[in-house]
Scaffold this motif. Structure first.
Motif, PDB file in Angstrom:
ATOM      1  N   PRO A 124      -3.008   5.953   3.449  1.00  0.00           N
ATOM      2  CA  PRO A 124      -3.321   7.259   2.279  1.00  0.00           C
ATOM      3  C   PRO A 124      -4.636   7.304   1.926  1.00  0.00           C
ATOM      4  O   PRO A 124      -4.486   5.772   1.000  1.00  0.00           O
ATOM      5  N   PRO A 125      -5.095   8.249   1.249  1.00  0.00           N
ATOM      6  CA  PRO A 125      -6.018   8.557   0.272  1.00  0.00           C
ATOM      7  C   PRO A 125      -5.573   7.780  -1.316  1.00  0.00           C
ATOM      8  O   PRO A 125      -4.962   7.630  -1.701  1.00  0.00           O
ATOM      9  N   PRO A 126      -6.767   7.647  -0.937  1.00  0.00           N
ATOM     10  CA  PRO A 126      -6.554   6.630  -2.892  1.00  0.00           C
ATOM     11  C   PRO A 126      -6.608   7.816  -3.817  1.00  0.00           C
ATOM     12  O   PRO A 126      -5.898   7.527  -4.625  1.00  0.00           O
ATOM     13  N   GLU A 127      -6.862   8.756  -3.673  1.00  0.00           N
ATOM     14  CA  GLU A 127      -6.250  10.203  -4.543  1.00  0.00           C
ATOM     15  C   GLU A 127      -4.727   9.714  -5.248  1.00  0.00           C
ATOM     16  O   GLU A 127      -3.688   9.769  -4.285  1.00  0.00           O
ATOM     17  N   ASN A 137       0.909  -1.114  -0.083  1.00  0.00           N
ATOM     18  CA  ASN A 137      -0.012   0.185   0.122  1.00  0.00           C
ATOM     19  C   ASN A 137       0.719   1.711   0.058  1.00  0.00           C
ATOM     20  O   ASN A 137       0.918   2.014   1.176  1.00  0.00           O
ATOM     21  N   PRO A 138       1.571   1.570  -1.504  1.00  0.00           N
ATOM     22  CA  PRO A 138       2.221   2.513  -0.622  1.00  0.00           C
ATOM     23  C   PRO A 138       2.379   4.047  -1.194  1.00  0.00           C
ATOM     24  O   PRO A 138       1.199   3.901  -1.220  1.00  0.00           O
ATOM     25  N   ALA A 139       3.647   3.972  -0.447  1.00  0.00           N
ATOM     26  CA  ALA A 139       2.921   6.003  -0.146  1.00  0.00           C
ATOM     27  C   ALA A 139       4.039   6.871   0.596  1.00  0.00           C
ATOM     28  O   ALA A 139       5.300   6.381   0.636  1.00  0.00           O
ATOM     29  N   ILE A 140       4.245   8.016  -0.738  1.00  0.00           N
ATOM     30  CA  ILE A 140       5.368   8.871  -0.062  1.00  0.00           C
ATOM     31  C   ILE A 140       4.714  10.119   1.259  1.00  0.00           C
ATOM     32  O   ILE A 140       3.832  10.890   0.668  1.00  0.00           O
ATOM     33  N   VAL A 141       5.366  10.120   1.994  1.00  0.00           N
ATOM     34  CA  VAL A 141       4.695  11.231   3.500  1.00  0.00           C
ATOM     35  C   VAL A 141       5.660  12.143   3.151  1.00  0.00           C
ATOM     36  O   VAL A 141       7.195  11.887   3.642  1.00  0.00           O
ATOM     37  N   ASN A 142       5.732  13.668   2.746  1.00  0.00           N
ATOM     38  CA  ASN A 142       6.699  14.530   2.551  1.00  0.00           C
ATOM     39  C   ASN A 142       5.960  15.151   3.395  1.00  0.00           C
ATOM     40  O   ASN A 142       5.048  16.090   3.876  1.00  0.00           O
ATOM     41  N   ARG A 146       0.310   2.905  -8.724  1.00  0.00           N
ATOM     42  CA  ARG A 146       0.077   2.764  -7.355  1.00  0.00           C
ATOM     43  C   ARG A 146       0.405   3.844  -6.115  1.00  0.00           C
ATOM     44  O   ARG A 146       0.115   3.893  -4.838  1.00  0.00           O
ATOM     45  N   THR A 147       1.299   4.632  -6.315  1.00  0.00           N
ATOM     46  CA  THR A 147       1.420   5.369  -5.142  1.00  0.00           C
ATOM     47  C   THR A 147       1.745   6.608  -5.149  1.00  0.00           C
ATOM     48  O   THR A 147       1.671   7.730  -5.895  1.00  0.00           O
ATOM     49  N   ARG A 148       0.720   6.770  -3.414  1.00  0.00           N
ATOM     50  CA  ARG A 148      -0.077   8.134  -3.427  1.00  0.00           C
ATOM     51  C   ARG A 148       1.543   8.803  -2.841  1.00  0.00           C
ATOM     52  O   ARG A 148       2.293   8.794  -2.165  1.00  0.00           O
ATOM     53  N   TYR A 149       0.989   9.902  -2.929  1.00  0.00           N
ATOM     54  CA  TYR A 149       2.010  11.539  -2.924  1.00  0.00           C
ATOM     55  C   TYR A 149       1.554  12.153  -1.342  1.00  0.00           C
ATOM     56  O   TYR A 149       0.515  12.416  -2.264  1.00  0.00           O
ATOM     57  N   VAL A 150       1.839  12.382  -0.255  1.00  0.00           N
ATOM     58  CA  VAL A 150       0.940  12.650   1.004  1.00  0.00           C
ATOM     59  C   VAL A 150       1.837  14.000   1.222  1.00  0.00           C
ATOM     60  O   VAL A 150       2.614  13.685   1.968  1.00  0.00           O
ATOM     61  N   LEU A 151       1.012  15.388   0.973  1.00  0.00           N
ATOM     62  CA  LEU A 151       1.866  16.285   1.776  1.00  0.00           C
ATOM     63  C   LEU A 151       1.321  16.217   3.031  1.00  0.00           C
ATOM     64  O   LEU A 151       0.232  17.122   3.199  1.00  0.00           O
ATOM     65  N   VAL A 152       2.238  16.711   4.681  1.00  0.00           N
ATOM     66  CA  VAL A 152       2.105  16.876   5.782  1.00  0.00           C
ATOM     67  C   VAL A 152       2.525  18.392   6.194  1.00  0.00           C
ATOM     68  O   VAL A 152       3.176  17.824   6.347  1.00  0.00           O
ATOM     69  N   HIS A 153       1.530  18.863   7.358  1.00  0.00           N
ATOM     70  CA  HIS A 153       2.276  20.299   7.507  1.00  0.00           C
ATOM     71  C   HIS A 153       1.492  19.621   9.184  1.00  0.00           C
ATOM     72  O   HIS A 153       0.105  19.662   9.591  1.00  0.00           O
ATOM     73  N   PRO A 154       2.537  19.579  10.394  1.00  0.00           N
ATOM     74  CA  PRO A 154       1.864  18.729  11.848  1.00  0.00           C
ATOM     75  C   PRO A 154       1.671  20.279  12.411  1.00  0.00           C
ATOM     76  O   PRO A 154       1.375  20.214  13.101  1.00  0.00           O
ATOM     77  N   GLY A 155       1.976  21.740  11.382  1.00  0.00           N
ATOM     78  CA  GLY A 155       1.827  22.122  12.554  1.00  0.00           C
ATOM     79  C   GLY A 155       3.107  23.230  13.702  1.00  0.00           C
ATOM     80  O   GLY A 155       4.084  22.568  13.463  1.00  0.00           O
ATOM     81  N   VAL A 156       2.712  23.984  14.553  1.00  0.00           N
ATOM     82  CA  VAL A 156       4.334  23.967  15.189  1.00  0.00           C
ATOM     83  C   VAL A 156       4.189  23.444  15.952  1.00  0.00           C
ATOM     84  O   VAL A 156       3.516  22.750  16.795  1.00  0.00           O
ATOM     85  N   VAL A 157       5.590  22.702  16.196  1.00  0.00           N
ATOM     86  CA  VAL A 157       5.772  21.436  17.147  1.00  0.00           C
ATOM     87  C   VAL A 157       6.950  21.358  18.244  1.00  0.00           C
ATOM     88  O   VAL A 157       7.761  22.211  17.813  1.00  0.00           O
ATOM     89  N   SER A 158       7.367  21.097  19.134  1.00  0.00           N
ATOM     90  CA  SER A 158       8.438  21.157  19.752  1.00  0.00           C
ATOM     91  C   SER A 158       8.892  20.483  19.965  1.00  0.00           C
ATOM     92  O   SER A 158       9.516  19.193  20.661  1.00  0.00           O
ATOM     93  N   THR A 159       9.818  20.284  18.896  1.00  0.00           N
ATOM     94  CA  THR A 159      11.475  19.821  18.283  1.00  0.00           C
ATOM     95  C   THR A 159      11.599  19.807  18.403  1.00  0.00           C
ATOM     96  O   THR A 159      12.426  20.706  19.053  1.00  0.00           O
TER      97      THR A 159
END
Length: 281
Positions: A235-238, A129-134, A184-197
């Motif tokens: 990951p969403p199907p799109e 169920n392949p995905a790239i999470v950026n 089949r690989t879905r590309y997922v863009l993620v913004h976690p917000g401000v994180v205390s990292t």
């Protein structure tokens, strides 16, 4: 058992995500530049009984040559991958060029993600169920992109470099989805917000003070991991999707413009084709 690669996985969000995935039974390859942090990751995995599923590749991902090395190492070891998580970035208050002649933020935050996304797609296509999470920062306006000065040779500012980098990653996702219409690989863009990292970076005094303030108000790292896991696991199907703090956002506001993505893709190929200082006799 899934095989997951995480860049920037020796610290902050990436490290916490790697630990969570190991606990759940996944095989996790962490890529980072700091050997001591890499050993600490492997030691922690062994203590938790997951040593056989944890591995580390040391690499300076602001260098094209090091990205090429990572691609080769992964190909030597794996016939298939399930998820690629792109999380490496490093703030610089002062502009710096790599030994290959690229501006450091542009090279690490964008070029590396371009190279690894396209360079691993064939292995990902063999995953279940392949995905790239950026992990970047989707949703910024296209106006942050300096088309005539992508490497910020004029008027450099570290915040502007990262802001532009986030938008370039949005456009990378658009171009990637268009490049593999039957994939089949879905590309997922993620913004976690401000994180205390960890806020990896080399800061001037004023910016360092701002970073300390952000650490006090940012959400815990574990909360950001909980927001990242759902689109990583399912990951969403799109072909392309984007999330801000766990909420899916629309791609129809004009900031994910296909023409702009094509323009960036063409510029990137031209930049990567130019001779690099390290390769000139």
């Amino acid at each position: 058992m899934r095989t997951i690669v995480i860049t920037g996985g020796t610290d902050g969000i990436g490290r916490a995500l790697a630990a969570t995935l190991l606990r759940r039974g996944d095989r996790v390859v962490v890529v980072g530049r700091n050997a001591d942090k890499g050993r600490a990751y492997l030691d922690a995995a062994r203590r938790d009984g997951a040593g056989g599923r944890a591995s580390f590749i040391q690499a300076e991902l602001s260098l094209v040559s090091e990205n090429e090395m990572v691609l080769a190492r992964l190909r030597e070891r794996f016939d298939a991958l399930d998820v690629l998580v792109l999380g490496a970035r490093h703030y610089r208050s002062v502009r710096r060029e790599t030994t290959e002649g690229f501006e450091g933020n542009f090279a690490l935050f964008y070029l590396s993600r371009f190279l690894l996304s396209h360079g691993l797609v064939d292995l990902l296509e063999k995953g279940a169920n392949p995905a790239i999470v950026n992990i970047a920062g989707p949703g910024a306006d296209l106006s942050v992109v300096r088309w005539d000065d992508l490497e910020l040779r004029r008027g450099y500012h570290g915040g502007a470099a990262l802001g532009q980098g986030g938008k370039l990653n949005d456009l990378l996702g658009v171009a990637f989805a268009g490049a593999y219409p039957d994939g089949r690989t879905r590309y997922v863009l993620v913004h976690p917000g401000v994180v205390s990292t960890s806020f990896s970076g080399a800061y001037d005094e004023a910016t360092a003070s701002q970073v300390e303030a952000l650490k006090k108000v940012g959400k815990p790292v574990d909360e950001s991991v909980r927001q990242i896991l759902p689109p990583l696991d399912a990951p969403p199907p799109e072909p392309l999707s984007a999330f801000v703090e766990g909420r899916r956002i629309s791609l129809d506001d004009g900031s994910f413009d296909r023409a702009a993505a094509s323009r960036l893709d063409a510029l990137t190929h031209r930049l990567l084709a130019r001779p690099r200082p390290s390769s000139i006799p």
